[in-house]
Motif scaffolding. Sequence first.
Motif, PDB file in Angstrom:
ATOM      1  N   ALA A  25      -7.410  -7.068  -2.421  1.00  0.00           N
ATOM      2  CA  ALA A  25      -7.391  -7.202  -1.022  1.00  0.00           C
ATOM      3  C   ALA A  25      -7.926  -5.844  -0.407  1.00  0.00           C
ATOM      4  O   ALA A  25      -8.469  -5.794   0.610  1.00  0.00           O
ATOM      5  CB  ALA A  25      -5.940  -7.301  -0.913  1.00  0.00           C
ATOM      6  N   LEU A  26      -7.758  -4.785  -1.316  1.00  0.00           N
ATOM      7  CA  LEU A  26      -8.166  -3.258  -0.647  1.00  0.00           C
ATOM      8  C   LEU A  26      -9.314  -2.875  -1.164  1.00  0.00           C
ATOM      9  O   LEU A  26     -10.037  -1.750  -0.669  1.00  0.00           O
ATOM     10  CB  LEU A  26      -7.150  -2.429  -1.114  1.00  0.00           C
ATOM     11  CG  LEU A  26      -5.644  -2.409  -0.615  1.00  0.00           C
ATOM     12  CD1 LEU A  26      -4.694  -1.284  -1.231  1.00  0.00           C
ATOM     13  CD2 LEU A  26      -5.669  -2.221   0.958  1.00  0.00           C
ATOM     14  N   ALA A  27     -10.106  -3.673  -1.973  1.00  0.00           N
ATOM     15  CA  ALA A  27     -11.551  -3.356  -2.573  1.00  0.00           C
ATOM     16  C   ALA A  27     -11.551  -1.951  -3.199  1.00  0.00           C
ATOM     17  O   ALA A  27     -12.386  -1.333  -3.307  1.00  0.00           O
ATOM     18  CB  ALA A  27     -12.678  -3.285  -1.571  1.00  0.00           C
ATOM     19  N   PHE A  28     -10.324  -1.833  -4.026  1.00  0.00           N
ATOM     20  CA  PHE A  28     -10.137  -0.687  -5.111  1.00  0.00           C
ATOM     21  C   PHE A  28     -10.014  -1.170  -6.351  1.00  0.00           C
ATOM     22  O   PHE A  28      -9.704  -2.480  -6.692  1.00  0.00           O
ATOM     23  CB  PHE A  28      -8.688   0.056  -4.563  1.00  0.00           C
ATOM     24  CG  PHE A  28      -8.602   0.436  -3.431  1.00  0.00           C
ATOM     25  CD1 PHE A  28      -9.860   0.795  -2.666  1.00  0.00           C
ATOM     26  CD2 PHE A  28      -7.482   0.827  -2.771  1.00  0.00           C
ATOM     27  CE1 PHE A  28      -9.867   1.623  -1.401  1.00  0.00           C
ATOM     28  CE2 PHE A  28      -7.105   1.590  -1.533  1.00  0.00           C
ATOM     29  CZ  PHE A  28      -8.182   1.998  -1.099  1.00  0.00           C
ATOM     30  N   THR A  29      -9.887  -0.230  -7.549  1.00  0.00           N
ATOM     31  CA  THR A  29      -9.696  -0.786  -8.600  1.00  0.00           C
ATOM     32  C   THR A  29      -8.343  -0.841  -9.110  1.00  0.00           C
ATOM     33  O   THR A  29      -7.403  -0.207  -8.320  1.00  0.00           O
ATOM     34  CB  THR A  29     -10.405   0.216  -9.781  1.00  0.00           C
ATOM     35  OG1 THR A  29      -9.611   1.475  -9.518  1.00  0.00           O
ATOM     36  CG2 THR A  29     -11.875   0.258  -9.543  1.00  0.00           C
ATOM     37  N   GLN A  30      -7.805  -1.612 -10.059  1.00  0.00           N
ATOM     38  CA  GLN A  30      -6.358  -1.661 -10.313  1.00  0.00           C
ATOM     39  C   GLN A  30      -6.003  -0.386 -10.497  1.00  0.00           C
ATOM     40  O   GLN A  30      -4.999   0.084 -10.393  1.00  0.00           O
ATOM     41  CB  GLN A  30      -6.057  -2.652 -11.409  1.00  0.00           C
ATOM     42  CG  GLN A  30      -4.759  -3.122 -11.565  1.00  0.00           C
ATOM     43  CD  GLN A  30      -4.076  -2.125 -12.731  1.00  0.00           C
ATOM     44  OE1 GLN A  30      -4.951  -1.709 -13.444  1.00  0.00           O
ATOM     45  NE2 GLN A  30      -2.731  -1.783 -12.510  1.00  0.00           N
ATOM     46  N   PRO A  31      -6.484   0.325 -11.627  1.00  0.00           N
ATOM     47  CA  PRO A  31      -6.088   1.626 -11.937  1.00  0.00           C
ATOM     48  C   PRO A  31      -5.896   2.480 -10.587  1.00  0.00           C
ATOM     49  O   PRO A  31      -4.934   3.540 -10.626  1.00  0.00           O
ATOM     50  CB  PRO A  31      -7.180   2.252 -12.923  1.00  0.00           C
ATOM     51  CG  PRO A  31      -7.779   1.086 -13.535  1.00  0.00           C
ATOM     52  CD  PRO A  31      -7.899   0.204 -12.293  1.00  0.00           C
ATOM     53  N   SER A  32      -6.725   2.374  -9.615  1.00  0.00           N
ATOM     54  CA  SER A  32      -6.700   3.413  -8.460  1.00  0.00           C
ATOM     55  C   SER A  32      -5.583   3.160  -7.704  1.00  0.00           C
ATOM     56  O   SER A  32      -4.820   4.033  -7.230  1.00  0.00           O
ATOM     57  CB  SER A  32      -8.077   3.190  -7.684  1.00  0.00           C
ATOM     58  OG  SER A  32      -7.800   3.744  -6.455  1.00  0.00           O
ATOM     59  N   VAL A  33      -5.092   1.725  -7.407  1.00  0.00           N
ATOM     60  CA  VAL A  33      -4.142   1.442  -6.775  1.00  0.00           C
ATOM     61  C   VAL A  33      -2.522   1.661  -7.648  1.00  0.00           C
ATOM     62  O   VAL A  33      -2.030   2.418  -7.021  1.00  0.00           O
ATOM     63  CB  VAL A  33      -3.914  -0.288  -6.621  1.00  0.00           C
ATOM     64  CG1 VAL A  33      -2.455  -0.736  -6.290  1.00  0.00           C
ATOM     65  CG2 VAL A  33      -4.991  -0.661  -5.571  1.00  0.00           C
ATOM     66  N   SER A  34      -2.680   1.692  -8.932  1.00  0.00           N
ATOM     67  CA  SER A  34      -1.422   2.034  -9.694  1.00  0.00           C
ATOM     68  C   SER A  34      -1.279   3.681  -9.551  1.00  0.00           C
ATOM     69  O   SER A  34      -0.185   3.963  -9.332  1.00  0.00           O
ATOM     70  CB  SER A  34      -1.797   1.845 -11.125  1.00  0.00           C
ATOM     71  OG  SER A  34      -0.771   1.954 -11.992  1.00  0.00           O
ATOM     72  N   ARG A  35      -2.386   4.506  -9.699  1.00  0.00           N
ATOM     73  CA  ARG A  35      -2.409   5.792  -9.500  1.00  0.00           C
ATOM     74  C   ARG A  35      -1.980   6.218  -8.081  1.00  0.00           C
ATOM     75  O   ARG A  35      -0.805   7.039  -7.942  1.00  0.00           O
ATOM     76  CB  ARG A  35      -3.635   6.516  -9.707  1.00  0.00           C
ATOM     77  CG  ARG A  35      -3.889   7.153 -11.054  1.00  0.00           C
ATOM     78  CD  ARG A  35      -5.384   7.840 -11.159  1.00  0.00           C
ATOM     79  NE  ARG A  35      -6.459   7.474 -10.418  1.00  0.00           N
ATOM     80  CZ  ARG A  35      -7.162   6.426 -11.005  1.00  0.00           C
ATOM     81  NH1 ARG A  35      -7.038   6.004 -12.194  1.00  0.00           N
ATOM     82  NH2 ARG A  35      -8.202   6.148 -10.238  1.00  0.00           N
ATOM     83  N   GLN A  36      -2.203   5.609  -7.049  1.00  0.00           N
ATOM     84  CA  GLN A  36      -1.682   6.097  -5.676  1.00  0.00           C
ATOM     85  C   GLN A  36      -0.320   5.467  -5.516  1.00  0.00           C
ATOM     86  O   GLN A  36       0.272   6.314  -5.038  1.00  0.00           O
ATOM     87  CB  GLN A  36      -2.693   4.925  -4.754  1.00  0.00           C
ATOM     88  CG  GLN A  36      -3.969   5.368  -4.350  1.00  0.00           C
ATOM     89  CD  GLN A  36      -4.233   6.802  -3.920  1.00  0.00           C
ATOM     90  OE1 GLN A  36      -3.431   7.105  -2.977  1.00  0.00           O
ATOM     91  NE2 GLN A  36      -5.309   7.579  -4.688  1.00  0.00           N
ATOM     92  N   VAL A  37       0.325   4.721  -6.059  1.00  0.00           N
ATOM     93  CA  VAL A  37       1.731   4.146  -6.268  1.00  0.00           C
ATOM     94  C   VAL A  37       2.367   5.218  -6.993  1.00  0.00           C
ATOM     95  O   VAL A  37       3.447   5.710  -6.317  1.00  0.00           O
ATOM     96  CB  VAL A  37       2.084   2.566  -6.414  1.00  0.00           C
ATOM     97  CG1 VAL A  37       3.487   2.538  -6.546  1.00  0.00           C
ATOM     98  CG2 VAL A  37       1.423   1.700  -5.522  1.00  0.00           C
ATOM     99  N   ALA A  38       1.862   5.514  -8.240  1.00  0.00           N
ATOM    100  CA  ALA A  38       2.692   6.575  -8.877  1.00  0.00           C
ATOM    101  C   ALA A  38       2.658   7.825  -8.133  1.00  0.00           C
ATOM    102  O   ALA A  38       3.793   8.526  -8.080  1.00  0.00           O
ATOM    103  CB  ALA A  38       2.156   6.537 -10.182  1.00  0.00           C
ATOM    104  N   MET A  39       1.563   8.278  -7.481  1.00  0.00           N
ATOM    105  CA  MET A  39       1.700   9.502  -6.659  1.00  0.00           C
ATOM    106  C   MET A  39       2.476   9.435  -5.800  1.00  0.00           C
ATOM    107  O   MET A  39       3.356  10.583  -5.407  1.00  0.00           O
ATOM    108  CB  MET A  39       0.311   9.974  -6.187  1.00  0.00           C
ATOM    109  CG  MET A  39      -0.717  10.327  -7.363  1.00  0.00           C
ATOM    110  SD  MET A  39      -2.383  10.463  -6.770  1.00  0.00           S
ATOM    111  CE  MET A  39      -2.226  11.661  -5.957  1.00  0.00           C
TER     112      MET A  39
END
Length: 82
Positions: A25-39
């Motif tokens: 939905a955000l046109a991001f990679t899954q690892p990027s989304v995971s990193r953002q939430v972890a941060m």
Amino acid sequence: MIDVRRLRTFCEVARRGSFSAAADALAFTQPSVSRQVAMLESEVGAQLLERDARRVRLTQAGELMLEHAEAVLGRLDAAGTT
């Protein structure tokens, strides 16, 4: 200060129930989304999501964060600042 992009990413994950769906939905990679939430979790000092192989669920802290994040993002959008 909490990054607005991290709040938006967290809200998308919460709405869609998965990192992969939010990434699409955000046109991001899954690892990027995971990193953002972890941060974000590191910034607030609490686990916001319970993760399993396919889905995520909000913790109590996550439910509270989602409520506040949606309010903050709504106000920022209304003010035209993001």
